[in-house]
Design a protein around this motif. Structure first.
Motif, PDB file in Angstrom:
ATOM      1  N   ASP A 111       0.834  -1.207   0.000  1.00  0.00           N
ATOM      2  CA  ASP A 111       0.000   0.000   0.000  1.00  0.00           C
ATOM      3  C   ASP A 111       0.868   1.256   0.000  1.00  0.00           C
ATOM      4  N   ILE A 112       1.872   1.256   0.833  1.00  0.00           N
ATOM      5  CA  ILE A 112       2.761   2.411   0.940  1.00  0.00           C
ATOM      6  C   ILE A 112       3.508   2.627  -0.372  1.00  0.00           C
ATOM      7  N   GLN A 113       3.984   1.539  -0.979  1.00  0.00           N
ATOM      8  CA  GLN A 113       4.691   1.649  -2.259  1.00  0.00           C
ATOM      9  C   GLN A 113       3.766   2.189  -3.341  1.00  0.00           C
ATOM     10  N   LEU A 114       2.512   1.754  -3.316  1.00  0.00           N
ATOM     11  CA  LEU A 114       1.536   2.219  -4.295  1.00  0.00           C
ATOM     12  C   LEU A 114       1.347   3.735  -4.200  1.00  0.00           C
ATOM     13  N   VAL A 115       1.232   4.235  -2.993  1.00  0.00           N
ATOM     14  CA  VAL A 115       1.065   5.678  -2.792  1.00  0.00           C
ATOM     15  C   VAL A 115       2.333   6.420  -3.211  1.00  0.00           C
ATOM     16  N   GLN A 116       3.483   5.879  -2.867  1.00  0.00           N
ATOM     17  CA  GLN A 116       4.733   6.530  -3.259  1.00  0.00           C
ATOM     18  C   GLN A 116       4.869   6.574  -4.779  1.00  0.00           C
ATOM     19  N   ASP A 117       4.506   5.479  -5.441  1.00  0.00           N
ATOM     20  CA  ASP A 117       4.564   5.448  -6.904  1.00  0.00           C
ATOM     21  C   ASP A 117       3.589   6.462  -7.500  1.00  0.00           C
ATOM     22  N   TYR A 118       2.407   6.551  -6.910  1.00  0.00           N
ATOM     23  CA  TYR A 118       1.408   7.519  -7.376  1.00  0.00           C
ATOM     24  C   TYR A 118       1.971   8.936  -7.295  1.00  0.00           C
ATOM     25  N   HIS A 119       2.601   9.264  -6.174  1.00  0.00           N
ATOM     26  CA  HIS A 119       3.156  10.609  -5.999  1.00  0.00           C
ATOM     27  C   HIS A 119       4.324  10.870  -6.949  1.00  0.00           C
ATOM     28  N   GLY A 120       4.926   9.817  -7.461  1.00  0.00           N
ATOM     29  CA  GLY A 120       6.015   9.976  -8.417  1.00  0.00           C
ATOM     30  C   GLY A 120       5.539  10.260  -9.835  1.00  0.00           C
ATOM     31  N   LEU A 121       4.240  10.113 -10.066  1.00  0.00           N
ATOM     32  CA  LEU A 121       3.684  10.369 -11.394  1.00  0.00           C
ATOM     33  C   LEU A 121       3.450  11.858 -11.612  1.00  0.00           C
ATOM     34  N   LYS A 122       3.421  12.245 -12.873  1.00  0.00           N
ATOM     35  CA  LYS A 122       3.047  13.619 -13.212  1.00  0.00           C
ATOM     36  C   LYS A 122       1.550  13.777 -12.974  1.00  0.00           C
ATOM     37  N   GLU A 123       1.110  15.014 -12.813  1.00  0.00           N
ATOM     38  CA  GLU A 123      -0.295  15.285 -12.485  1.00  0.00           C
ATOM     39  C   GLU A 123      -1.252  14.668 -13.505  1.00  0.00           C
ATOM     40  N   GLU A 124      -0.935  14.776 -14.770  1.00  0.00           N
ATOM     41  CA  GLU A 124      -1.805  14.220 -15.813  1.00  0.00           C
ATOM     42  C   GLU A 124      -1.903  12.698 -15.687  1.00  0.00           C
TER      43      GLU A 124
END
Length: 120
Positions: A86-99
């Motif tokens: 779960d934590i990795q998923l959120v970290q990966d999400y935050h690593g994405l560009k806004e679009e």
């Protein structure tokens, strides 16, 4: 202790580099240097991002409770319900560009609709 000093203490306690922290929060590493040199604090719009990355509550960050009076900072209780995945998923999400984040959220909404239709 200022807010920025608390952040630096938590980084040290967590063995997290300033570069890792900056990337996860979405700020420049030079911003952290400015906090250190000028003894300034982060902007209000970044407080929640900072707390999420450091796994502390806003109260801990703003008041120092649980940071200044403890040698090691405990992970907040709300974090205990998250798996490492779960934590990795959120970290990966935050690593994405806004679009990309918007596209991912739209995809998740579509998946939820499909799932609800399958349950009928």
């Amino acid at each position: 202790m200022t807010i920025s000093e608390r952040i630096l203490k938590v980084l040290k306690d967590r063995n997290m580099t300033q570069a890792e922290f900056a990337k996860q929060v979405g700020i420049a590493t030079s911003t952290i240097s400015e906090w250190k040199k000028r003894k300034t604090n982060p902007t209000a719009d970044k407080i929640m991002d900072i707390c999420n990355v450091l796994q502390i509550t806003p109260e801990q960050l703003l008041t120092g409770k649980g940071i200044e009076d403890e040698e090691n900072i405990n992970v907040t209780s709300r974090e205990s319900c998250f798996t490492p995945y779960d934590i990795q998923l959120v970290q990966d999400y935050h690593g994405l560009k806004e679009e990309q984040q918007k596209r991912l959220m739209a995809y998740m909404e579509a998946l939820k609709k499909i799932q609800s239709l399958e349950e009928i």
